[in-house]
Design an enzyme around this catalytic site. Structure first.
Site, PDB file in Angstrom:
ATOM      1  N   SER A 176      43.610  20.548 -26.883  1.00  0.00           N
ATOM      2  CA  SER A 176      43.605  21.322 -28.349  1.00  0.00           C
ATOM      3  C   SER A 176      44.242  22.699 -27.970  1.00  0.00           C
ATOM      4  O   SER A 176      45.004  23.254 -28.858  1.00  0.00           O
ATOM      5  CB  SER A 176      42.035  21.912 -28.737  1.00  0.00           C
ATOM      6  OG  SER A 176      41.349  22.415 -27.665  1.00  0.00           O
ATOM      7  N   HIS A 204      42.326  16.524 -32.647  1.00  0.00           N
ATOM      8  CA  HIS A 204      43.516  16.750 -32.792  1.00  0.00           C
ATOM      9  C   HIS A 204      44.472  15.652 -33.164  1.00  0.00           C
ATOM     10  O   HIS A 204      45.728  15.889 -33.773  1.00  0.00           O
ATOM     11  CB  HIS A 204      44.169  17.806 -32.027  1.00  0.00           C
ATOM     12  CG  HIS A 204      43.541  19.012 -32.011  1.00  0.00           C
ATOM     13  ND1 HIS A 204      43.633  20.195 -32.902  1.00  0.00           N
ATOM     14  CD2 HIS A 204      42.463  19.358 -31.173  1.00  0.00           C
ATOM     15  CE1 HIS A 204      43.045  21.148 -32.555  1.00  0.00           C
ATOM     16  NE2 HIS A 204      42.110  20.841 -31.653  1.00  0.00           N
ATOM     17  N   LYS A 236      40.386  19.113 -39.379  1.00  0.00           N
ATOM     18  CA  LYS A 236      41.916  19.294 -39.031  1.00  0.00           C
ATOM     19  C   LYS A 236      42.683  18.425 -39.873  1.00  0.00           C
ATOM     20  O   LYS A 236      42.824  18.677 -40.959  1.00  0.00           O
ATOM     21  CB  LYS A 236      42.022  18.996 -37.420  1.00  0.00           C
ATOM     22  CG  LYS A 236      40.900  20.250 -36.967  1.00  0.00           C
ATOM     23  CD  LYS A 236      40.918  19.999 -35.476  1.00  0.00           C
ATOM     24  CE  LYS A 236      39.940  21.346 -35.044  1.00  0.00           C
ATOM     25  NZ  LYS A 236      39.294  20.996 -34.112  1.00  0.00           N
TER      26      LYS A 236
HETATM   27  C1  LIG Z   1      37.866  21.627 -33.513  1.00  0.00           C
HETATM   28  C2  LIG Z   1      37.479  20.621 -32.272  1.00  0.00           C
HETATM   29  C3  LIG Z   1      35.934  20.228 -32.215  1.00  0.00           C
HETATM   30  C4  LIG Z   1      35.047  20.906 -33.084  1.00  0.00           C
HETATM   31  O1  LIG Z   1      34.991  20.246 -34.383  1.00  0.00           O
HETATM   32  P1  LIG Z   1      34.490  21.151 -35.656  1.00  0.00           P
HETATM   33  O2  LIG Z   1      34.245  20.001 -36.791  1.00  0.00           O
HETATM   34  O3  LIG Z   1      35.469  21.935 -36.153  1.00  0.00           O
HETATM   35  O4  LIG Z   1      33.197  21.732 -35.336  1.00  0.00           O
HETATM   36  C5  LIG Z   1      35.690  19.479 -31.220  1.00  0.00           C
HETATM   37  N1  LIG Z   1      36.796  19.005 -30.137  1.00  0.00           N
HETATM   38  C6  LIG Z   1      37.731  19.613 -30.407  1.00  0.00           C
HETATM   39  C7  LIG Z   1      38.993  18.902 -29.395  1.00  0.00           C
HETATM   40  C8  LIG Z   1      38.410  20.209 -31.404  1.00  0.00           C
HETATM   41  O5  LIG Z   1      39.712  20.826 -31.374  1.00  0.00           O
END
Ligand SMILES: *Cc1c(COP(=O)(O)O)cnc(C)c1O
Length: 390
Positions: A176, A204, A236
């Site tokens: 990320s 992502h 996302k």
């Molecule tokens: C954003 C993210 C999460 C968390 O997801 P949410 O739905 O925002 O709680 C978990 N793992 C990774 C790699 C992320 O980038």
């Protein structure tokens, strides 16, 4: 004895690590209003520009009219409604897995899956740059917890050799804060050789990568046997909210029985599932979003290299500019903002010490002209920074 919170806060400030929350006064999109200032933003994870899409909004509104606004109860009591179920079936079909289970968010999906699968006497092996939610999940599980070198299958193999009990290997699909992609075929091979299970968090990649938007497992063509536990998020590229775990029938039934962050929480609003179903339909049928996004990524990388910026090994929408020093990263971010461009500085402990960076993210909602503007403002601000250093 007392909590000396002021001293802790002062120390954080002195280390240039103090966090502020920019106040967003507009929907997500390239053009935002932040703290009252109109800005061109390159920092959200809305990779396909669906967070403010009229059809997704309409699906949410119609969903609310049909199903109400609240989930009302946990899934096991009476909160599992028809739109949730339809979304799970659609996600299972889309990922090519027998079943999928919907969670309220990615953090909880990770906590739920890891803690349901391993415990005392077991082993969990994680990439050292994994997302915080995966690291927290590993620690909370009570299993023996070990981190291998970033994206290094050989380093994983030496740890697998010493593993005991059920062993879960856990990795981000797309990292990320770096934007690089895990070498899943190699990790899957090592895991398989030791009868360990591989879990991939594709927060992502899901929606953004792969010709059909199926994420890293589609990119590498990996089956449920190679990646038994696939986690994806919906906040996302999907532009809505929530997350899921996909895998075998036994996996999903086990999560329903044993994953505490699944069991002990209210289901997400059913209308949200209606909106996500619309996002899924759009990203399956409108490939131009991913194609346009890939062109922007190439445009940005070419331009940034010409300026002399240090990019990372990434072909994904996450295109960080490595700065090293936190104060310098902050300064560049502030100067960009002075020129009307918003890119957040990411500092330790979110990234390792000495590797502060500006995390540029691109979205299909950006135009080529907007990326060009980012590059020209970066060029100016970067020169100024180098001039100050000299
Ligand atoms: C954003 C993210 C999460 C968390 O997801 P949410 O739905 O925002 O709680 C978990 N793992 C990774 C790699 C992320 O980038």
């Amino acid at each position: 004895m007392s909590f000396d919170l002021n001293a802790r806060l002062a120390a954080r400030r002195a280390d240039h690590l103090y966090r502020h929350r920019p106040l967003l006064d507009s929907p997500q999109g390239p053009q935002v209003v932040v703290d009252g200032q109109p800005l061109l933003a390159f920092c959200n994870n809305d990779y396909l520009g669906l967070a403010n899409h009229p059809q997704v909004i309409e699906a949410w509104q119609n969903g609310a009219a049909r199903w109400g606004v609240g989930g009302g109860a946990s899934h096991l009591v009476i909160g599992h409604s028809t739109p949730h179920h339809a979304l799970e079936e659609a996600l299972a079909e889309f990922t090519g897995r027998p079943r999928a289970l919907l969670f309220s968010n990615g953090y909880m999906a990770n906590l739920g899956a890891v803690t349901a699968l391993v415990g005392q006497g077991d082993t969990v092996l994680e990439d050292r740059l994994n997302h915080a939610s995966l690291l927290d999940a590993g620690l909370l599980s009570g299993a023996r917890f070990n981190r291998y070198l970033h994206n290094d299958a050989a380093s994983l193999a030496t740890r697998l050799a010493k593993a005991c009990g059920n062993t879960l290997v856990v990795t981000d699909g797309v990292f990320s804060m770096d934007g690089d992609v895990a070498d899943l075929p190699a990790l899957a091979r090592e895991a398989k050789a030791k009868d360990a299970w591989l879990m991939v968090d594709d927060a992502h990649g899901f929606g953004a990568l792969g010709a059909k938007g199926g994420g890293v497992v589609e990119h590498f063509g990996l089956s449920v046997a190679q990646v038994p536990v696939l986690m994806g998020t919906l906040g996302k590229a999907f532009g809505t909210s929530g997350a899921f775990v996909a895998g075998s029938e036994e996996l999903i039934e086990s999560l329903i029985q044993f994953a505490r962050p699944y069991i002990y929480t209210t289901s997400q609003p059913p209308a949200l599932a209606c909106a996500t179903l619309k996002s899924l339909e759009l990203l399956r049928t409108e490939h131009w979003r991913r194609e346009h996004l890939n062109r922007l990524i190439q445009q940005f990388r070419r331009g940034a290299e010409q300026i002399g910026l240090q990019l990372m090994d990434s072909f994904t929408p996450i295109q960080p500019i490595l700065m090293g020093d936190s104060a310098r990263a902050l300064l560049l971010s502030q100067r960009l903002r002075g020129c009307g461009v918003l890119v957040t500085a990411i500092r330790p402990p979110t990234v390792p010490a000495g590797s502060a960076r500006l995390r540029v993210t691109l979205s299909a909602a950006h135009t080529e002209a907007q990326v060009q503007l980012l590059l020209s403002v970066l060029d100016d601000c970067w020169r100024e920074l180098e001039f100050d250093d000299a």
